[in-house]
Enzyme design. Structure first.
Site, mmCIF file in Angstrom:
data_model
loop_
_atom_site.group_PDB
_atom_site.id
_atom_site.type_symbol
_atom_site.label_atom_id
_atom_site.label_comp_id
_atom_site.label_asym_id
_atom_site.label_seq_id
_atom_site.Cartn_x
_atom_site.Cartn_y
_atom_site.Cartn_z
ATOM 1 N N SER A 1 0.827 -1.202 0.000
ATOM 2 C CA SER A 1 0.000 0.000 0.000
ATOM 3 C C SER A 1 0.859 1.249 0.000
ATOM 4 O O SER A 1 1.936 1.271 0.595
ATOM 5 C CB SER A 1 -0.880 0.020 1.248
ATOM 6 O OG SER A 1 -1.709 -1.113 1.284
ATOM 7 N N ASP B 1 -10.465 -2.523 9.750
ATOM 8 C CA ASP B 1 -11.419 -2.706 8.658
ATOM 9 C C ASP B 1 -12.774 -3.182 9.163
ATOM 10 O O ASP B 1 -13.822 -2.783 8.645
ATOM 11 C CB ASP B 1 -10.866 -3.700 7.629
ATOM 12 C CG ASP B 1 -9.859 -3.033 6.695
ATOM 13 O OD1 ASP B 1 -9.777 -1.794 6.716
ATOM 14 O OD2 ASP B 1 -9.160 -3.749 5.954
ATOM 15 N N GLU C 1 -29.196 7.597 -12.040
ATOM 16 C CA GLU C 1 -28.905 7.515 -10.616
ATOM 17 C C GLU C 1 -27.836 8.550 -10.262
ATOM 18 O O GLU C 1 -27.057 8.970 -11.118
ATOM 19 C CB GLU C 1 -28.385 6.118 -10.293
ATOM 20 C CG GLU C 1 -29.410 5.027 -10.536
ATOM 21 C CD GLU C 1 -30.169 4.663 -9.286
ATOM 22 O OE1 GLU C 1 -31.150 5.360 -8.959
ATOM 23 O OE2 GLU C 1 -29.788 3.694 -8.636
#
Ligand code: HEM
Lengths: 268, 412
Positions: free
Chosen positions: B217, B243, B286
């Site tokens: 990451s 998480d 949408e």
């Protein structure tokens, strides 16, 4: 660091202000086209409140005695009425007042029989053409979903039902080319202000079993609430379960947060 | 730590032949992760969770749904009224789509802010964009399935865009429709593809994660980590609990919509059955498509509009080369940081414009915002990369080498 920050916030603020002003202007422009709906207080619509069975019963009565002459309600089965407090016998008895077409039988013929709780409410007209023919060319649409299919559905239908007038009142702003066509009726709240539905409700049109005075307002409110229920019969259940789910998730989130803090505290 | 250390005989037997658990350990348990990731790094796993939610609810909905023009609308009402927990499944799925997009958009803007698209993560970035593209296809196809008025007219408007393609456009549209208008054959093929695409997304997600795990990451400092022993921590338990916490918060927000505002993000007119003879006054997609819809309508020419809309996403594929700055994180890029926020504001303005009719002030605003959108990506970003003087970047996460390097990196 001060100056760029200020510049940034200024830019953001100006951008937002322009966007909001634009939105407001457009809102004003649209509000001028449309009439503001009556804002009714809907006791059943709150987060913690639910439908009043007595009111649903009255609304159902108004629907069957008045609206059902023209409007179908294709998603309403007789058995559904047990969800709003009708007993099984009541439902059977009620269904038996209606005739549905079934078949084919052993000889290949369609036949008529009394409705059963599992049947859906029969429509007043066999098809759209027949409905239009009987209603001056206009179609009385199915009412099962009307509350969900209109912006501010509750206020809209209530306003519509109570918004009939003989003719446009003094000072009411009408489009320049407005002309009440033959077989059309003035209604303040219908888009275009003329509707092919004649005023359906008048004081004391129905006689409520529970003795409630059947004023136009009362009947309109009752039938609107009934239409809200049939638009989503599971909404009371949804709100009730939702509360438990939210409480569970809030507690569990807090718990997970505590675990996270605990686990991370070992790190240096 | 890890599953693979199990002494269970059967597990050992399998592990010897196919080291699944060893692989899982490496990817999920021991996987070394920068220790300073902030909460914006939660959104990748949240997107994964939403993908699973959509697939699970979708598969059960599919057991009760009927992809035919005469039955689709009724079958959705049947799900809402008669199927046990059907209303919950449907509202989870329809609001879940919105949640999925919200999460993914935040995930993308996180990448833009911290320069996660830069070397060596270009391919990772590309696969993310492919996921976005597939998601958009999936959501558009799904929105057609309930076969309400907006389903039908959105399908008509969007598929008609292809008619702008020179020479083959009209025939292409007939081929897409399976007829001469949007009709039952269109619905049935859209259903088939709506079922297929999420599984393609799953496949691309694996490639996305594969690429991620090669270099690991990025982090809020945007630096290459030179001392993993000091600056990295194992994924489990640190990021698994973080998480999980994020997931619970997301589910809370999703639940508020599902249980109390289930139709807020939808169009009321979609509760009226599709009717080819009645065009709704305002055809709007949408919310997650609104900025792109605004770009489409900002360009006066039909083909031009379609190209601009396509470009608005495709440009991101070359962003790693448009942004020539070597510094990743906006934390150390004083000028880029401000333009980042202006760009975000521009996207929001585009969204508001997309929800309104393309006339008068709205049209003008849409054109200005569209112009700025491309100006930002094609001109401003390369220029900043060239002329901006980044602030000094720290060597590692542990202790910033230079005291004034932004806020000192928080430990733990
Ligand atoms: C990437 C994941 C997915 C997204 C973003 C997505 C999105 C959507 C959306 C926006 C709708 C319209 C909802 C409405 O307005 O009622 C929909 C409907 C539907 N989707 Fe999905 N979907 C996904 C995955 C799936 C999967 C994997 C399946 C089946 C295996 C599925 C089956 C259905 C069905 C049957 C409907 C029609 C029922 C309904 O309208 O509620 N979806 N989807």
């Amino acid at each position: 660091m001060g100056v760029p920050r200020v510049a940034l916030f200024l830019a953001a603020a100006i951008g937002l202000a322009v966007a909001l002003a634009g939105a407001a202007l457009a809102g004003v422009a649209r509000a001028a086209e449309e009439v503001e709906l009556k804002e009714h207080d809907w006791a059943h619509a709150g987060v913690f409140s639910s439908f009043d069975p007595a009111q649903l019963r009255r609304g159902f009565q108004v629907y069957t005695e008045v609206c059902a002459v023209c409007h179908s309600m294709q998603y309403l089965a007789f058995r559904n009425l047990m969800e709003i407090g009708f007993s099984e016998d009541e439902v059977k008895e009620l269904a038996a007042d209606y005739v549905v077409i079934d078949g084919p039988d052993n000889e290949g013929e369609m036949f008529e029989r009394d409705a059963r709780p599992s049947d859906y409410f029969p429509s007043p007209f066999p098809n759209e053409n027949a409905a239009r023919y009987a209603n001056n060319g206009a179609f009385p649409l199915d009412l099962s979903l009307i509350i969900k299919a209109r912006e501010d559905g509750l206020d809209y239908v209530y306003s519509l039902l109570t918004g009939f007038e003989e003719e446009p009142p003094e000072g009411f702003e009408l489009p320049e080319d407005f002309e009440l066509a033959d077989g059309m009726y003035f209604n303040r709240y219908f888009p275009g202000h003329q509707i092919a539905m004649p005023q359906p409700l008048y004081d004391d049109f129905v006689e409520y079993e529970d003795g409630t005075v059947a004023s136009i307002d009362q009947m309109s409110e009752d039938v609107t609430v009934f239409l809200d229920w049939i638009a989503e019969p599971k909404s009371d259940e949804r709100k009730k379960i939702g509360l438990r789910v939210l409480i569970f998730l809030a507690v569990f989130s807090a718990l997970m947060y505590a675990v996270k803090v605990h686990v991370w505290s070992k790190l240096h | 730590m890890g599953f693979a250390n199990s002494q269970n005989k059967i597990i050992r037997w399998v592990e010897y032949r196919l080291p699944v658990l060893k692989w899982l350990d490496a990817q999920l348990i021991d996987y070394p992760t920068p220790k300073n990731l902030n909460y914006w790094w939660n959104f990748g796993s949240l997107a994964g969770v939403m993908l699973v939610v959509q697939i699970v609810t979708g598969i059960v909905l599919a057991m009760h749904y009927m992809p035919h023009g005469d039955y689709a609308f009724d079958s959705v009402e049947h799900i809402m009224r008669d199927v046990s927990w059907g209303w919950l499944l449907r509202y989870l799925h329809s609001n879940g789509g919105s949640m999925f997009f919200a999460v993914v958009y935040i995930h993308i803007f996180r990448g833009l802010y911290y320069g996660s698209y830069k070397a060596p993560r270009e391919i990772l970035w590309w696969f993310g964009l492919i996921i976005l593209f597939l998601m958009m296809m999936t959501a558009f196809l799904g929105y057609v399935l309930p076969w309400g008025q907006m389903s039908f007219w959105a399908a008509t408007v969007i598929t008609s865009m292809f008619s702008a393609i020179p020479w083959v456009g009209d025939e292409l549209v007939v081929w897409l429709w399976g007829g001469y208008s949007v009709d039952s054959p269109t619905l049935t093929r859209f259903y088939s593809l709506h079922y297929l695409f999420p599984f393609l997304i799953v496949g691309v997600v694996f490639v996305h994660l594969w690429a991620l795990h090669v270099h690991g990451s990025n982090s809020p400092l945007g630096i290459d980590i030179k001392r993993p022993d000091q600056d990295k921590i194992p994924f489990h338990p640190y990021y698994t609990v973080k998480d999980l916490f994020g997931m619970m918060v997301m589910f809370f927000i999703l639940a508020v919509f599902v249980f109390y505002l289930p139709n807020m993000l939808g169009e009321v007119i979609n509760y009226e059955k599709a009717n080819p003879l009645v065009t709704p006054p305002h055809i709007v997609p949408e919310w997650y498509f609104l900025p792109f819809y605004a770009i489409l309508r900002a360009v006066p020419d039909k083909l031009g509009g379609v190209i601009a809309m396509g470009a608005s996403i495709s440009i991101f594929f070359v962003l790693p080369w448009l942004d020539v700055s070597k510094v990743r994180s906006a934390k150390f890029r004083p000028i880029y940081r401000q333009f980042f926020w202006i760009f975000l504001g521009d996207c929001i303005v585009l969204g508001i414009v997309g929800a309104n009719p393309p006339e008068g002030t709205w049209l003008l605003m849409g054109r200005l915002a569209t112009a700025y959108y491309f100006l930002h990506l094609l001109v401003i970003i390369p220029l900043i990369g060239k002329f901006e003087k980044p602030r000094p970047v720290p060597e590692g996460i542990g202790e910033p080498v230079l005291k004034d390097a932004g806020a000192p990196a928080k430990e733990g």
